[in-house]
Design a protein around this motif. Structure first.
Motif, PDB file in Angstrom:
ATOM      1  N   GLN A 195      -2.678 -18.572  -7.543  1.00  0.00           N
ATOM      2  CA  GLN A 195      -2.770 -17.323  -6.814  1.00  0.00           C
ATOM      3  C   GLN A 195      -1.627 -17.237  -5.787  1.00  0.00           C
ATOM      4  N   VAL A 196      -0.977 -16.066  -5.761  1.00  0.00           N
ATOM      5  CA  VAL A 196       0.136 -15.823  -4.839  1.00  0.00           C
ATOM      6  C   VAL A 196      -0.161 -14.546  -4.081  1.00  0.00           C
ATOM      7  N   THR A 197      -0.021 -14.595  -2.752  1.00  0.00           N
ATOM      8  CA  THR A 197      -0.227 -13.418  -1.895  1.00  0.00           C
ATOM      9  C   THR A 197       1.134 -12.842  -1.507  1.00  0.00           C
ATOM     10  N   GLU A 198       1.285 -11.529  -1.715  1.00  0.00           N
ATOM     11  CA  GLU A 198       2.548 -10.875  -1.381  1.00  0.00           C
ATOM     12  C   GLU A 198       2.254  -9.516  -0.770  1.00  0.00           C
ATOM     13  N   VAL A 199       3.215  -9.030   0.001  1.00  0.00           N
ATOM     14  CA  VAL A 199       3.096  -7.744   0.687  1.00  0.00           C
ATOM     15  C   VAL A 199       3.912  -6.721  -0.081  1.00  0.00           C
ATOM     16  N   ARG A 200       3.266  -5.625  -0.442  1.00  0.00           N
ATOM     17  CA  ARG A 200       3.944  -4.565  -1.199  1.00  0.00           C
ATOM     18  C   ARG A 200       3.856  -3.252  -0.429  1.00  0.00           C
ATOM     19  N   PRO A 201       4.935  -2.435  -0.449  1.00  0.00           N
ATOM     20  CA  PRO A 201       4.846  -1.110   0.181  1.00  0.00           C
ATOM     21  C   PRO A 201       4.045  -0.162  -0.705  1.00  0.00           C
ATOM     22  N   VAL A 202       3.053   0.525  -0.108  1.00  0.00           N
ATOM     23  CA  VAL A 202       2.193   1.461  -0.833  1.00  0.00           C
ATOM     24  C   VAL A 202       2.346   2.823  -0.175  1.00  0.00           C
ATOM     25  N   CYS A 203       2.614   3.837  -0.980  1.00  0.00           N
ATOM     26  CA  CYS A 203       2.741   5.206  -0.497  1.00  0.00           C
ATOM     27  C   CYS A 203       1.432   5.945  -0.755  1.00  0.00           C
ATOM     28  N   ARG A 204       0.956   6.624   0.267  1.00  0.00           N
ATOM     29  CA  ARG A 204      -0.243   7.438   0.111  1.00  0.00           C
ATOM     30  C   ARG A 204      -0.058   8.723   0.899  1.00  0.00           C
ATOM     31  N   THR A 205      -0.834   9.717   0.532  1.00  0.00           N
ATOM     32  CA  THR A 205      -0.730  11.041   1.146  1.00  0.00           C
ATOM     33  C   THR A 205      -1.853  11.208   2.145  1.00  0.00           C
ATOM     34  N   CYS A 207      -3.350  13.760   5.585  1.00  0.00           N
ATOM     35  CA  CYS A 207      -3.275  15.091   6.206  1.00  0.00           C
ATOM     36  C   CYS A 207      -2.998  14.913   7.687  1.00  0.00           C
ATOM     37  N   VAL A 208      -1.954  15.574   8.170  1.00  0.00           N
ATOM     38  CA  VAL A 208      -1.549  15.483   9.567  1.00  0.00           C
ATOM     39  C   VAL A 208      -1.643  16.877  10.164  1.00  0.00           C
ATOM     40  N   ARG A 222       0.142  17.876   4.393  1.00  0.00           N
ATOM     41  CA  ARG A 222       0.123  16.601   3.675  1.00  0.00           C
ATOM     42  C   ARG A 222       1.496  15.914   3.837  1.00  0.00           C
ATOM     43  N   THR A 223       1.410  14.666   4.240  1.00  0.00           N
ATOM     44  CA  THR A 223       2.611  13.862   4.479  1.00  0.00           C
ATOM     45  C   THR A 223       2.457  12.525   3.763  1.00  0.00           C
ATOM     46  N   THR A 224       3.532  12.080   3.152  1.00  0.00           N
ATOM     47  CA  THR A 224       3.524  10.785   2.458  1.00  0.00           C
ATOM     48  C   THR A 224       3.821   9.698   3.457  1.00  0.00           C
ATOM     49  N   VAL A 225       2.918   8.702   3.536  1.00  0.00           N
ATOM     50  CA  VAL A 225       3.035   7.588   4.469  1.00  0.00           C
ATOM     51  C   VAL A 225       3.158   6.308   3.669  1.00  0.00           C
ATOM     52  N   THR A 226       4.133   5.486   4.042  1.00  0.00           N
ATOM     53  CA  THR A 226       4.339   4.199   3.367  1.00  0.00           C
ATOM     54  C   THR A 226       3.734   3.100   4.227  1.00  0.00           C
ATOM     55  N   GLU A 227       2.856   2.278   3.616  1.00  0.00           N
ATOM     56  CA  GLU A 227       2.183   1.179   4.308  1.00  0.00           C
ATOM     57  C   GLU A 227       2.400  -0.108   3.535  1.00  0.00           C
ATOM     58  N   ASN A 228       2.491  -1.206   4.245  1.00  0.00           N
ATOM     59  CA  ASN A 228       2.598  -2.537   3.638  1.00  0.00           C
ATOM     60  C   ASN A 228       1.197  -3.102   3.451  1.00  0.00           C
ATOM     61  N   VAL A 229       0.838  -3.366   2.192  1.00  0.00           N
ATOM     62  CA  VAL A 229      -0.514  -3.847   1.840  1.00  0.00           C
ATOM     63  C   VAL A 229      -0.388  -5.223   1.228  1.00  0.00           C
ATOM     64  N   SER A 230      -1.215  -6.181   1.666  1.00  0.00           N
ATOM     65  CA  SER A 230      -1.236  -7.536   1.096  1.00  0.00           C
ATOM     66  C   SER A 230      -2.115  -7.537  -0.130  1.00  0.00           C
TER      67      SER A 230
END
Length: 382
Positions: A195-205, A207-208, A222-230
Motif C-alpha cells: 500500500q502506497v499513500t499519495e496526494v493527488r489534486p482533485v477538482c470539484r465544483t 457554489c460561492v 459555481r467555481t472550480t476548486v482544486t484540493e489536494n486529497v490523500s
C-alpha cells in the motif's frame, strides 16, 4: 626691450651712488677731511687724531633685475568662418541659333551607256568516229574437275563404357546423444503487493455567493476548486526468487562406425565395328560452255556541237551619281560665354581677439593687419 630696461637700471644705480654722504665714503671716496668746513679743521693734523675704519651697516639702493608677470594687451588673429559675398566669373553654356552652310549629298539616277560581252551559243554539225562494243555468244571447250563419292567398308575398334554397381565398405562418424541430470539455480519473479499513500489534486465544483455590484443582489456562482486529497493505492513490485532445480543436459559424443555403400563404376569395353566410309575422288572431265565476247565496231557519227562565242554589245543601265548641293540650314551650337554671377560662399576671415566684430565684413577683402602698439615699460622696484 631688455636693453632699454638694462640702461634704465644703470642710470638709477648711478644716481643712488651720488646721493650717498661723503662721510660714509671716507678715504675710499678719494676726498680728505681737510676739504670739510671749519669744524673739521682739527682733522687736518694727522698727528693730533688717528683715523680708523669701522664696519657699519647702512641702507643703499641697489639695482637688480626681477622677473614679474604683468597683464598687457596684445593682438592675436582668430580665424572664423563667415558668409562673405564676392564676385567671380563662371563659364556657362548658352544655346543660340547660328546659320551655317552645310553640304549634303543627294543620290540622282541617270542612264549611262556601257559595253558588255555576251556569250552566244552557236550550233554546228561535227562528224566523229564512234566505237561501239557488240556482245557475241560462242561455245568454248573447257576441262573441269568433278568430285565423285566412293563408298567402302572400314573396320574400327569402338570403346564403350558400362555402368556397374558394387558394395564398398566405409567408416563414418555418428553423434550419440547422452542425457545428464544437472542441478541449476533458476531465478523467478514474484509480484508482491504493498500500500502506497499519495496526494493527488482533485477538482470539484462549489457554489460561492457573489454580490452583484450593479443590483446589490447576492447570487451563487459555481467555481472550480482544486484540493489536494490523500489516497491509498496498491503497488505491485517484482521480487526475484532463486530456486534450485534439476535440468537434463543433452551432450553429443562422436562414435566411429563401419558400413557399406553402393558405388557406380564405368567399365570400358572394346569391340570391332565395320562402317561404310564415303570419300570424294577427283575426276577430270571435258565440257562446252557459252562465253560472251565483246567485239568493237567503229562508225562515223555526225553530232551537233554547241559552242559559246563572245559578242560585244552596247547597252544602258542606271547609275547613281552623287551631286553636291549647298543648302542653308539652322543648327543649334553650344558656345561658352562669360557671365558674372553673384553667389554666397564661406570664406575664412581673421578677426583680432581684442576687438571682435559684430557686423559682417565688407565685400572687399580686409587690408593688411596694422602693427601692434609698443608695450609700456614695466616698473622695477618697490
Amino acid at each position: 626691450m631688455s636693453k632699454r630696461l638694462l640702461a634704465f637700471a644703470l642710470v638709477l644705480g648711478a644716481a643712488a651712488s651720488i646721493a650717498v654722504p661723503a662721510q660714509a665714503l671716507g678715504r675710499r671716496g678719494g676726498s680728505s677731511c681737510c676739504d670739510a668746513p671749519a669744524a673739521c679743521n682739527s682733522c687736518c693734523n694727522p698727528c693730533a687724531m688717528q683715523v680708523t675704519y669701522v664696519d657699519k651697516v647702512i641702507t643703499v639702493n641697489e639695482t637688480r633685475l626681477v622677473q614679474k608677470t604683468i597683464p598687457c594687451q596684445v593682438q592675436r588673429a582668430v580665424c572664423t568662418t563667415v558668409n562673405a559675398p564676392f564676385m567671380y566669373t563662371e563659364m556657362q553654356q548658352v544655346t543660340k541659333p547660328v546659320t551655317t552652310n552645310v553640304t549634303t549629298y543627294k543620290m540622282v539616277n541617270k542612264q549611262v551607256p556601257y559595253t558588255y560581252t555576251e556569250m552566244v551559243q552557236v550550233t554546228k554539225p561535227v562528224t566523229s568516229n564512234v566505237t561501239t562494243y557488240k556482245m557475241v555468244n560462242k561455245q568454248v571447250p573447257y576441262a573441269y574437275t568433278e568430285m565423285v563419292q566412293v563408298t567402302k567398308p572400314v573396320t574400327t575398334n569402338v570403346t564403350t563404357y558400362k555402368m556397374v554397381n558394387k558394395q564398398v565398405p566405409y567408416t563414418y562418424t555418428e553423434m550419440v546423444q547422452t542425457v545428464t541430470p544437472t542441478q541449476k539455480m533458476v531465478t523467478t519473479y514474484q509480484c508482491v503487493a504493498r500500500q502506497v499513500t499519495e496526494v493527488r489534486p482533485v477538482c470539484r465544483t462549489v457554489c460561492v455567493p457573489v454580490c452583484d455590484p450593479c443590483t446589490g443582489c447576492v447570487r451563487n456562482v459555481r467555481t472550480t476548486v482544486t484540493e489536494n486529497v490523500s489516497c491509498n493505492k496498491t503497488v505491485y513490485e517484482r521480487v526475484a526468487v532463486n530456486t534450485p532445480c534439476t535440468v537434463n543436459v543433452v551432450t553429443c559424443t562422436p562414435v566411429q562406425k563401419q558400413g557399406t555403400r553402393t558405388v557406380c563404376e564405368c567399365i570400358p569395353e572394346t569391340k570391332p565395328v565395320t562402317t561404310n566410309v564415303v570419300s570424294c575422288v577427283a575426276v577430270q572431265k571435258q565440257g562446252m560452255r557459252t562465253v560472251c565476247e565483246c567485239i568493237p565496231e567503229t562508225k562515223p557519227v555526225t553530232t551537233n556541237v554547241v559552242s559559246c562565242v563572245p559578242v560585244q554589245k552596247q547597252g544602258t543601265h542606271a547609275v547613281q551619281k552623287v551631286s553636291y548641293v549647298t543648302e542653308t540650314v539652322n543648327k543649334t551650337v553650344c558656345e561658352r560665354v562669360c557671365v558674372q554671377v553673384q553667389k554666397t560662399v564661406k570664406v575664412a576671415v581673421c578677426t583680432p581677439c581684442c576687438a571682435p566684430s559684430t557686423t559682417p565684413p565688407a565685400t572687399t577683402p580686409p587690408a593688411k593687419m596694422p602693427p601692434a602698439p609698443p608695450k609700456a615699460p614695466a616698473t622695477i622696484g618697490g
